[in-house]
Design a protein around this motif. Sequence first.
Motif, short mmCIF file in Angstrom:
data_model
loop_
_atom_site.label_atom_id
_atom_site.label_comp_id
_atom_site.label_asym_id
_atom_site.label_seq_id
_atom_site.Cartn_x
_atom_site.Cartn_y
_atom_site.Cartn_z
N VAL A 60 1.10 -1.17 0.43
CA VAL A 60 0.05 0.29 -0.39
C VAL A 60 1.13 1.90 0.23
N ALA A 61 -0.01 2.49 -1.33
CA ALA A 61 1.08 3.65 -1.08
C ALA A 61 0.69 4.20 0.62
N VAL A 62 1.54 5.04 1.38
CA VAL A 62 1.34 5.54 2.25
C VAL A 62 1.30 7.39 1.90
N PRO A 63 0.42 7.88 1.45
CA PRO A 63 0.72 9.64 1.40
C PRO A 63 1.77 10.48 2.33
N GLU A 64 2.10 11.24 1.59
CA GLU A 64 3.37 11.46 1.69
C GLU A 64 2.82 12.96 3.49
N LYS A 65 1.77 13.07 2.82
CA LYS A 65 1.31 14.28 3.95
C LYS A 65 1.42 12.90 5.60
N PHE A 66 0.75 11.71 5.03
CA PHE A 66 1.02 11.09 6.26
C PHE A 66 2.01 10.81 6.82
#
Length: 178
Positions: A60-66
Amino acid sequence: MLKTIILLTDTVQQQQPLANLLREHNRELAFVSALRAQDLSAIDPEILSEARLVSFAADVAVPEKFLLQLGYGAYKFYAAATQYPGLPPAPDETDENPSCYSVIAQSMMIWPDFKKVVGLETVTVPDGTAAAERERLVFTRLAHLFWRMSIMIAGEVTDLPGIIGSVESQRPTLTMMN
């Protein structure tokens, strides 16, 4: 203070055993389960500053902001054939039967230069091993790496020590992006 572990896994069945193992090392931890990127975006942003994300066998790609909001970092546990370190095999090469895999624990950062390997083991698969058995052997070693590192994952250390990584040890922050 580390209060929450966000467990990002491939299946819901992996959640409870991983949480139980980490709870053995830190009874005060709370756990949040996630299977998709949408699950991550649904997490209350207020808990992220005291949280660590642990991705186990999840693609799963984790968002940068997260990632930037996490106070205790993010770590990914995955397996890769040594012929394709860090990448899945090319579609036309999937009929190969790799005989050697690496199971890897790596920090998740938005900038590749800041990523570091915090755990590593090698799995050699005997010739003639069926695909299901190969998958079981590799997954078992991945679970062993998680077990071996569980005391550090559940601990208060903000940034796990790297065994392979850049010489830069400062974790990127939101202000570094501006």
